[in-house]
Design a protein around this motif. Structure first.
Motif, mmCIF file in Angstrom:
data_model
loop_
_atom_site.group_PDB
_atom_site.id
_atom_site.type_symbol
_atom_site.label_atom_id
_atom_site.label_comp_id
_atom_site.label_asym_id
_atom_site.label_seq_id
_atom_site.Cartn_x
_atom_site.Cartn_y
_atom_site.Cartn_z
ATOM 1 N N GLU A 158 0.816 -1.227 0.000
ATOM 2 C CA GLU A 158 0.000 0.000 0.000
ATOM 3 C C GLU A 158 0.845 1.271 0.000
ATOM 4 N N ASN A 159 2.156 1.160 0.217
ATOM 5 C CA ASN A 159 2.999 2.365 0.163
ATOM 6 C C ASN A 159 3.586 2.572 -1.230
ATOM 7 N N PHE A 160 3.018 1.870 -2.232
ATOM 8 C CA PHE A 160 3.427 2.051 -3.624
ATOM 9 C C PHE A 160 2.339 2.843 -4.349
ATOM 10 N N SER A 161 2.760 3.739 -5.226
ATOM 11 C CA SER A 161 1.793 4.398 -6.118
ATOM 12 C C SER A 161 2.498 4.773 -7.415
ATOM 13 N N ALA A 162 1.709 5.144 -8.395
ATOM 14 C CA ALA A 162 2.283 5.524 -9.699
ATOM 15 C C ALA A 162 1.763 6.891 -10.105
ATOM 16 N N LEU A 163 2.681 7.736 -10.567
ATOM 17 C CA LEU A 163 2.295 9.028 -11.148
ATOM 18 C C LEU A 163 2.181 8.781 -12.649
ATOM 19 N N LEU A 164 0.950 8.767 -13.129
ATOM 20 C CA LEU A 164 0.703 8.235 -14.481
ATOM 21 C C LEU A 164 0.761 9.291 -15.565
ATOM 22 N N SER A 165 1.436 8.940 -16.647
ATOM 23 C CA SER A 165 1.368 9.766 -17.862
ATOM 24 C C SER A 165 1.598 8.883 -19.083
ATOM 25 N N HIS A 166 1.025 7.671 -19.058
ATOM 26 C CA HIS A 166 1.157 6.805 -20.238
ATOM 27 C C HIS A 166 0.342 7.375 -21.392
ATOM 28 N N LYS A 167 0.890 7.175 -22.597
ATOM 29 C CA LYS A 167 0.254 7.756 -23.780
ATOM 30 C C LYS A 167 0.092 6.721 -24.896
ATOM 31 N N LEU A 168 -0.869 6.995 -25.752
ATOM 32 C CA LEU A 168 -1.167 6.088 -26.873
ATOM 33 C C LEU A 168 -0.782 6.766 -28.181
ATOM 34 N N VAL A 169 -0.136 6.011 -29.045
ATOM 35 C CA VAL A 169 0.469 6.611 -30.242
ATOM 36 C C VAL A 169 -0.566 7.006 -31.297
ATOM 37 N N ILE A 170 -1.551 6.164 -31.528
ATOM 38 C CA ILE A 170 -2.439 6.407 -32.671
ATOM 39 C C ILE A 170 -3.244 7.703 -32.555
ATOM 40 N N PRO A 171 -3.781 8.039 -31.370
ATOM 41 C CA PRO A 171 -4.478 9.333 -31.284
ATOM 42 C C PRO A 171 -3.557 10.519 -31.602
ATOM 43 N N ALA A 172 -2.262 10.387 -31.285
ATOM 44 C CA ALA A 172 -1.331 11.471 -31.608
ATOM 45 C C ALA A 172 -1.118 11.564 -33.119
ATOM 46 N N MET A 173 -1.048 10.408 -33.794
ATOM 47 C CA MET A 173 -0.912 10.434 -35.258
ATOM 48 C C MET A 173 -2.119 11.147 -35.878
ATOM 49 N N ARG A 174 -3.281 10.816 -35.349
ATOM 50 C CA ARG A 174 -4.511 11.423 -35.886
ATOM 51 C C ARG A 174 -4.498 12.945 -35.626
ATOM 52 N N ALA A 175 -4.064 13.358 -34.425
ATOM 53 C CA ALA A 175 -4.021 14.794 -34.097
ATOM 54 C C ALA A 175 -3.073 15.527 -35.046
ATOM 55 N N LEU A 176 -1.927 14.916 -35.357
ATOM 56 C CA LEU A 176 -0.969 15.573 -36.258
ATOM 57 C C LEU A 176 -1.555 15.677 -37.666
ATOM 58 N N LEU A 177 -2.238 14.619 -38.115
ATOM 59 C CA LEU A 177 -2.814 14.650 -39.463
ATOM 60 C C LEU A 177 -3.941 15.675 -39.562
ATOM 61 N N ASN A 178 -4.581 15.972 -38.442
ATOM 62 C CA ASN A 178 -5.650 16.974 -38.442
ATOM 63 C C ASN A 178 -5.114 18.398 -38.315
ATOM 64 N N ASP A 179 -3.804 18.536 -38.055
ATOM 65 C CA ASP A 179 -3.204 19.857 -37.896
ATOM 66 C C ASP A 179 -2.802 20.390 -39.276
ATOM 67 N N LYS A 180 -3.427 21.478 -39.669
ATOM 68 C CA LYS A 180 -3.213 22.005 -41.034
ATOM 69 C C LYS A 180 -1.795 22.569 -41.228
ATOM 70 N N ASP A 181 -1.084 22.803 -40.117
ATOM 71 C CA ASP A 181 0.264 23.371 -40.239
ATOM 72 C C ASP A 181 1.343 22.308 -40.459
ATOM 73 N N ILE A 182 0.947 21.050 -40.452
ATOM 74 C CA ILE A 182 1.945 19.980 -40.592
ATOM 75 C C ILE A 182 1.565 19.125 -41.801
ATOM 76 N N ARG A 183 2.557 18.862 -42.649
ATOM 77 C CA ARG A 183 2.272 17.937 -43.761
ATOM 78 C C ARG A 183 3.052 16.649 -43.550
ATOM 79 N N ILE A 184 2.342 15.560 -43.511
ATOM 80 C CA ILE A 184 2.975 14.238 -43.365
ATOM 81 C C ILE A 184 2.431 13.354 -44.489
ATOM 82 N N ASP A 185 3.334 12.797 -45.299
ATOM 83 C CA ASP A 185 2.894 11.977 -46.435
ATOM 84 C C ASP A 185 2.859 10.495 -46.110
ATOM 85 N N GLY A 186 3.540 10.108 -45.026
ATOM 86 C CA GLY A 186 3.525 8.694 -44.653
ATOM 87 C C GLY A 186 4.174 8.535 -43.294
#
Lengths: 358, 74
Positions: A158-186
């Protein structure tokens, strides 16, 4: 002809096809920090046709972690009854009031672990202390945190805990593709995230945005194979999700996916350089919430901020390359880093500084 | 941080494997690959085996191991 030369010949042929169709500028994003380091170390960038650009994406866990997280970790490290257990990359990231390394110098307890379960073992050995594990990383690393939380739950640590900031890659790919200031072809997709997720998870991205998504491994031949496949798909106008890395299967590691699912809920989370991305992070399920360091400790509110002048946010999102940051190599160096991209061994700035400075 | 290293399982005590990681003996938890057995090649990440590899693929895909093979042939 050796295997690398054969792949290069194909790359040249697909490039010629693209040129003859009027296309002389292709931007491929490698999402994984380990890819960034391999590409820089191998000197591959300089060997590609002019116009074929490899840009680094948000694939270094330390770099995409918000500054407020670093500040929370530093705050906790300064509490007398707390031991911070962390992967080594986090130790030198500068926060608003110093880094974990600085706190260690002041007498704070910061232990480097190579696996999450070591943090649970540490908590068991130090019953009069609170051990807080800094749980960062993508799908590759999240199962280890999940198993550590389950172990602590099962064994009543019970004296263990985690400070969480795990992230998922695919939502970030989608966010970048939706950003009009960034061009990614593949996308050159991350090899070891995909070991967990499988390569078919990229199909919705291909269907929605019509960009090649190719999973590759990490040596020169694997990276060249991945790039060759992306160029083939672009030349033949047939974007697809596929994989050239034999370690990755269609559906990934189902056991790992199950422990993630058992332990975490998908939540909105903050990415440095991008902002809050919906459904892009992992938070503890209610039954494990007593291991959530954010809830266990009465933490002050920390604001997101970037070090003055630092362009890490733009580097992470592919909007600029490290040498375009005025701090790069002048006042921001691996010895005295200003931003996280220069601290982490997988950060783009550290990789450019070490291998691609000229 | 997503670095994972290919290694061969030398022994297994329930779910804890001892793997040969380029000559070093390291413990790795096989909970995520419960079907792993002695002699298998695995990828190790943050103390856990995350997949079982085909031995031929290992030698084809990881430059470090290819180079070690070549050194041994000399």
């Amino acid at each position: 002809m050796n295997r690398i030369a054969e792949i290069r010949k194909k790359i040249d042929a697909y490039w010629d096809t693209l040129l003859s169709s009027g296309r002389d500028d292709v931007r491929i994003m490698e999402i994984c920090g380990t890819h960034t380091v391999s590409i820089s170390r191998s000197g591959l960038r300089a060997t590609f046709p002019k116009g074929l650009k490899l840009i680094s994406g948000p694939g270094c866990p330390v770099c995409v972690t918000g500054q407020s997280y670093v500040d929370k970790a530093v705050y906790l490290a300064r509490q007398p009854d707390v031991i911070i257990a962390t992967y080594g990359d986090m130790v030198r990231v500068p926060g608003a009031t110093g880094s974990l390394e600085a706190v260690r110098g002041e007498g704070g307890k910061v232990e480097v672990v190579y696996s999450a379960h070591q943090a649970v073992d540490l908590a068991r050995r130090c019953e009069d202390k609170q051990v807080v594990f800094l749980a960062i990383g993508f799908e590759t690393t999240a199962p280890a945190t999940a198993l550590a939380i389950q172990k602590a739950d099962r064994e009543g640590v019970e004296n263990f805990s985690a400070l969480l900031s795990h992230k998922l890659v695919i939502p970030a790919m989608r966010a970048l593709l939706n950003d009009k200031d960034i061009r990614i072809d593949g996308f050159l997709c991350p090899g070891h995230v995909s070991v967990i997720t499988g390569w078919r998870v990229y199909e919705p991205i291909v269907n929605e945005f019509a960009r090649p998504c190719v999973v590759a491994g990490f040596d020169d031949e694997q990276i060249l194979k991945g790039i060759c496949e992306i160029l083939r798909q672009l030349a033949e106008q047939s974007p697809a999700a596929c994989c050239v890395y034999p370690a990755v299967s269609e559906t990934g590691n189902l056991h790992a996916q199950e422990v993630i699912h058992e332990t975490f809920d998908v939540i909105d989370t903050y990415w440095r350089g991008i902002g809050i991305i919906p459904a892009s992070g992992l938070g503890l399920k209610e039954r494990f919430s007593r291991f959530d360091a954010d809830k266990r400790f009465n933490l002050p509110v920390f604001e997101e901020h970037d070090p003055p002048g630092c362009r890490c946010g733009e580097v992470i999102s592919g909007k600029c390359i490290p040498p375009e940051c005025p701090l790069f190599g002048t006042i921001c160096t691996p010895r005295e880093p200003i931003g996280p991209c220069m601290v982490s061994s997988e950060g783009s700035c550290a990789a450019y500084y070490k291998y691609d400075r000229h | 941080m997503c670095l994972a290293i290919p290694a061969k399982i030398e022994s297994l005590d329930q779910h804890i494997a001892t793997v040969d990681l380029a000559g070093a003996k390291v413990r790795a938890d096989t909970t995520l690959t419960p079907e792993a057995k002695v002699g298998d090649w695995v990828l190790v990440h943050a103390g856990y085996t995350i997949t079982i590899l085909d031995e031929k693929d290992v030698r084809e895909t990881f430059a470090v191991l290819r180079e070690m093979d070549e050194l041994q042939k000399r």
